[in-house]
Design a protein around this motif. Structure first.
Motif, PDB file in Angstrom:
ATOM      1  N   GLY A  12      87.912  35.760  27.892  1.00  0.00           N
ATOM      2  CA  GLY A  12      87.918  37.148  28.352  1.00  0.00           C
ATOM      3  C   GLY A  12      87.487  38.173  27.323  1.00  0.00           C
ATOM      4  N   SER A  13      86.620  37.783  26.378  1.00  0.00           N
ATOM      5  CA  SER A  13      86.189  38.756  25.364  1.00  0.00           C
ATOM      6  C   SER A  13      85.303  39.834  25.986  1.00  0.00           C
ATOM      7  CB  SER A  13      85.452  38.065  24.222  1.00  0.00           C
ATOM      8  OG  SER A  13      84.100  37.843  24.555  1.00  0.00           O
ATOM      9  N   GLY A  14      84.682  39.529  27.115  1.00  0.00           N
ATOM     10  CA  GLY A  14      83.929  40.540  27.862  1.00  0.00           C
ATOM     11  C   GLY A  14      82.561  40.882  27.304  1.00  0.00           C
ATOM     12  N   GLN A  15      82.126  40.156  26.300  1.00  0.00           N
ATOM     13  CA  GLN A  15      80.828  40.518  25.703  1.00  0.00           C
ATOM     14  C   GLN A  15      79.672  40.297  26.663  1.00  0.00           C
ATOM     15  OE1 GLN A  15      80.574  40.181  21.236  1.00  0.00           O
ATOM     16  NE2 GLN A  15      81.884  38.467  21.740  1.00  0.00           N
ATOM     17  N   MET A  18      79.330  43.264  28.823  1.00  0.00           N
ATOM     18  CA  MET A  18      78.701  44.371  28.098  1.00  0.00           C
ATOM     19  C   MET A  18      77.190  44.205  28.040  1.00  0.00           C
ATOM     20  SD  MET A  18      80.917  45.447  24.745  1.00  0.00           S
ATOM     21  CE  MET A  18      80.034  44.162  23.915  1.00  0.00           C
ATOM     22  N   ILE A  19      76.754  42.965  27.799  1.00  0.00           N
ATOM     23  CA  ILE A  19      75.334  42.720  27.562  1.00  0.00           C
ATOM     24  C   ILE A  19      74.556  42.577  28.879  1.00  0.00           C
ATOM     25  CG2 ILE A  19      73.674  41.102  26.530  1.00  0.00           C
ATOM     26  CD1 ILE A  19      75.894  40.429  24.454  1.00  0.00           C
ATOM     27  N   ASP A  25      80.731  39.432  35.437  1.00  0.00           N
ATOM     28  CA  ASP A  25      81.819  40.393  35.617  1.00  0.00           C
ATOM     29  C   ASP A  25      83.107  39.699  35.149  1.00  0.00           C
ATOM     30  OD1 ASP A  25      83.204  42.665  36.264  1.00  0.00           O
ATOM     31  OD2 ASP A  25      82.776  42.603  38.410  1.00  0.00           O
ATOM     32  N   GLN A  26      84.230  40.410  35.281  1.00  0.00           N
ATOM     33  CA  GLN A  26      85.514  39.831  34.881  1.00  0.00           C
ATOM     34  C   GLN A  26      86.498  39.925  36.027  1.00  0.00           C
ATOM     35  OE1 GLN A  26      85.499  42.449  31.323  1.00  0.00           O
ATOM     36  NE2 GLN A  26      86.568  40.775  30.303  1.00  0.00           N
ATOM     37  N   GLU A  28      89.856  40.760  37.821  1.00  0.00           N
ATOM     38  CA  GLU A  28      90.734  41.894  37.549  1.00  0.00           C
ATOM     39  C   GLU A  28      92.060  41.462  36.934  1.00  0.00           C
ATOM     40  OE1 GLU A  28      91.853  45.167  40.616  1.00  0.00           O
ATOM     41  OE2 GLU A  28      89.685  45.102  40.319  1.00  0.00           O
ATOM     42  N   ASP A  30      92.948  38.857  34.986  1.00  0.00           N
ATOM     43  CA  ASP A  30      93.065  38.325  33.620  1.00  0.00           C
ATOM     44  C   ASP A  30      91.775  38.427  32.794  1.00  0.00           C
ATOM     45  OD1 ASP A  30      91.588  36.440  34.907  1.00  0.00           O
ATOM     46  OD2 ASP A  30      93.036  34.809  34.726  1.00  0.00           O
ATOM     47  N   GLY A  31      90.788  39.155  33.279  1.00  0.00           N
ATOM     48  CA  GLY A  31      89.583  39.376  32.468  1.00  0.00           C
ATOM     49  C   GLY A  31      88.688  38.160  32.306  1.00  0.00           C
ATOM     50  N   ILE A  32      88.969  37.097  33.064  1.00  0.00           N
ATOM     51  CA  ILE A  32      88.170  35.876  32.931  1.00  0.00           C
ATOM     52  C   ILE A  32      86.840  36.050  33.675  1.00  0.00           C
ATOM     53  CG2 ILE A  32      88.125  33.388  33.495  1.00  0.00           C
ATOM     54  CD1 ILE A  32      90.003  34.302  31.106  1.00  0.00           C
TER      55      ILE A  32
ATOM     56  N   ARG B 112      96.230  34.795  28.112  1.00  0.00           N
ATOM     57  CA  ARG B 112      95.796  35.335  29.414  1.00  0.00           C
ATOM     58  C   ARG B 112      96.816  36.294  30.021  1.00  0.00           C
ATOM     59  NH1 ARG B 112      91.980  31.036  32.669  1.00  0.00           N
ATOM     60  NH2 ARG B 112      90.574  30.677  30.912  1.00  0.00           N
ATOM     61  N   THR B 115      95.294  39.735  28.683  1.00  0.00           N
ATOM     62  CA  THR B 115      93.855  40.027  28.624  1.00  0.00           C
ATOM     63  C   THR B 115      93.424  41.128  29.601  1.00  0.00           C
ATOM     64  OG1 THR B 115      93.594  38.082  30.013  1.00  0.00           O
ATOM     65  CG2 THR B 115      92.920  37.859  27.717  1.00  0.00           C
ATOM     66  N   ALA B 116      94.079  41.239  30.745  1.00  0.00           N
ATOM     67  CA  ALA B 116      93.583  42.147  31.788  1.00  0.00           C
ATOM     68  C   ALA B 116      93.356  43.590  31.301  1.00  0.00           C
ATOM     69  CB  ALA B 116      94.525  42.126  32.996  1.00  0.00           C
ATOM     70  N   ALA B 119      89.904  44.220  29.632  1.00  0.00           N
ATOM     71  CA  ALA B 119      88.637  43.952  30.320  1.00  0.00           C
ATOM     72  C   ALA B 119      87.733  45.180  30.203  1.00  0.00           C
ATOM     73  CB  ALA B 119      88.896  43.613  31.781  1.00  0.00           C
ATOM     74  N   ILE B 120      86.429  44.934  30.166  1.00  0.00           N
ATOM     75  CA  ILE B 120      85.453  45.989  29.873  1.00  0.00           C
ATOM     76  C   ILE B 120      85.635  47.223  30.768  1.00  0.00           C
ATOM     77  CG2 ILE B 120      82.969  46.544  29.849  1.00  0.00           C
ATOM     78  CD1 ILE B 120      83.777  44.673  27.604  1.00  0.00           C
ATOM     79  N   ARG B 349      74.736  42.240  16.673  1.00  0.00           N
ATOM     80  CA  ARG B 349      75.729  41.733  17.619  1.00  0.00           C
ATOM     81  C   ARG B 349      76.283  40.340  17.281  1.00  0.00           C
ATOM     82  NH1 ARG B 349      73.628  43.610  23.276  1.00  0.00           N
ATOM     83  NH2 ARG B 349      71.990  42.198  22.644  1.00  0.00           N
ATOM     84  N   GLN B 364      88.839  43.681  21.198  1.00  0.00           N
ATOM     85  CA  GLN B 364      87.522  44.168  20.753  1.00  0.00           C
ATOM     86  C   GLN B 364      86.877  45.200  21.677  1.00  0.00           C
ATOM     87  OE1 GLN B 364      84.244  41.211  20.878  1.00  0.00           O
ATOM     88  NE2 GLN B 364      85.824  39.732  21.279  1.00  0.00           N
TER      89      GLN B 364
END
Lengths: 65, 412
Positions: A12-15, A18-19, A25-26, A28, A30-32, B112, B115-116, B119-120, B349, B364
């Protein structure tokens, strides 16, 4: 190009989001990672490849060039 | 036999370099010169730590990436051979277990849970709030006397306010948690002080989690309290996680704001470009380059090998400690040409300022957003910002787990 994501590996770093927000997408809760498009158009290939390189968990794979 | 013995004796007599290695006087942003020499001559080399142990120091970007992404490499500080940075850290690792010191699958399960909020899209939604906090702090600074300590007036309050709001920690308690947190991450702190500071912070978060159990709000501690109620975490585990998030949330970004400002003031051409751009992508690129260039986690990521691992022509044995010196990896010319040049237009990057592998920094996206807002606001609103003292007079955090400056007197 065909892309695969390894959901259990994702941290879930989300990079990738971003790119290449049109491809990744992630979730909602747990950002996975969520793969929006496993056959992205040519103009996004460089971004997808960069997403795979910077993914800290190696959860993104380009399986067909 | 004789030859083998002679070789063994020769190796034993060869003195190993002591780690950590000092930075060069007058070069506050450069990684220690000795790490740069090793990077060229012996990129995977044994070094000697404070306790006489001899882990491997890894200085090249490619080897660091390989090892940080390798499941045979453990982050668990309780595995024998783990290279503890000092006695205080070793003691604390027995007392406060967090996902930072766990391996998968336990690590993934616990991580986990938090993490939510990072999220971006959820972080991006905070941009107006962070912009407001930034502007308010700058207003207050401009209304006050000069010179002023930028760390106290701006760099530390900003991320502290943000993480307090996210977690649900009252910002009024900032003197308390900032003081204890600075003891925890200072290498020069005594074991007793580290243990005391850790207990004080954990008890404080434990009480907050208890309060959120009784009276939940819309914040991360309340979410953790809900996990406690559901039996997924103990209250103490939730408190430990709260301590980790609170410390990580303010110390790192605060140092990037202050040290980044010093670096930019020392590179006026780069500062001018940043001050004049309206392009959010250019600002985002500048943030990545400053993260690469400064690499504030400056004494390496610590790991221990669980199996024998072949890497870069060396064999790391099971039980060997490993220190990944990402600050030096981020100055690897193979990946970043002319690494010693601060160039905010470069694509940086692939830096590992947030680490790499499954433990890469959880916060991050938030750190990036805070830095993007600060770097695109502070120098524009105070265009004549300058040091109120000489660069050589600044108290750099050589003894910190996170590099930066203790104070930054500025004027305008």
């Amino acid at each position: 190009m065909r892309v695969e994501v390894d959901v259990p590996k994702c941290v879930g770093s989300g990079q990738c989001v971003m790119i290449a927000p049109d491809v990744f997408d992630q979730r909602e809760e747990d950002g996975i990672v969520v793969l929006l498009n496993d056959r992205p158009p040519a103009e996004l290939h460089a971004d997808v490849e960069e997403s795979a390189v910077v993914c800290p968990a190696a959860a993104i794979r380009v399986v067909e060039k | 036999m004789t030859e083998t013995l002679a070789e063994t004796t020769a190796q034993a007599e060869e003195p190993l370099a002591e780690f950590p290695m000092p930075r060069a006087a007058g070069c506050p942003f450069d990684p220690p010169p000795a790490t740069r020499v090793l990077q060229n001559e012996r990129p995977i080399a044994k070094v000697r730590l404070w306790d006489g142990s001899t882990p491997w120091l890894v200085t090249r970007h490619a080897d660091q990436r390989a090892l940080l992404g390798d499941p045979r490499v453990s982050s668990d500080p309780l595995v024998p051979g783990f290279p503890h940075p000092n006695e205080g850290f070793r003691e604390n690792s027995k007392r406060r277990r967090t996902f930072l010191g766990m391996d998968d699958p336990e690590h993934a399960r616990i991580r986990r849970m938090v993490t939510a909020p990072f999220a971006i899209k959820r972080v991006e939604a905070l941009r107006p709030d962070i912009q407001k906090i930034t502007d308010d702090l700058i207003d207050a600074m401009l209304a006050g006397p000069t010179p002023v300590d930028l760390v106290r007036a701006f760099a530390l309050p900003l991320p502290s306010l943000v993480i307090c709001r996210l977690l649900g920690v009252p910002y009024e308690d900032h003197d308390f948690f900032q003081k204890n947190s600075s003891v925890l991450i200072n290498m020069a702190s005594s074991v007793e002080d580290v243990v005391r500071a850790n207990e004080a912070l954990t008890d404080y978060l434990d009480n907050l989690v208890a309060a959120k159990l009784a009276d939940p709000a819309d914040d991360m501690l309340s979410e953790l309290a809900a996990r406690v109620r559901a039996g997924e975490l103990t209250q103490r585990e939730a408190a430990n996680m709260g301590v980790l998030l609170l410390i990580a949330g303010h110390e790192t970004t605060a140092n990037m704001i202050a040290l980044g400002t010093v670096a930019l003031l020392e590179h006026p051409d780069q500062l001018a470009v940043l001050r004049e751009t309206d392009d959010p992508k250019a600002v985002a690129r500048a943030v990545e380059e400053l993260l690469r260039y400064l690499s504030i986690v400056h004494n390496g990521r610590r790991r221990v090998a669980l199996e024998d691992i072949e890497v870069g022509g060396e064999t790391i044995r099971a039980g060997d400690g490993i220190i990944l010196h990402t600050g030096t990896g981020n100055w690897d010319a193979e990946v970043f040409p002319e690494p010693e040049r601060l160039d905010i237009s470069r694509d940086a990057r692939r830096h590992m300022a947030f680490g790499f592998g499954v433990h890469q920094c959880l916060g991050q996206p938030l750190a990036r957003l805070e830095l993007q807002v600060v770097y695109s606001t502070l120098y524009r609103r105070i265009p004549t910002l300058r040091l109120a003292t000489g660069l050589d007079q600044l108290p750099f955090k050589h003894d910190g787990a996170v590099y930066g400056v203790y104070e930054l007197p500025v004027t305008w």
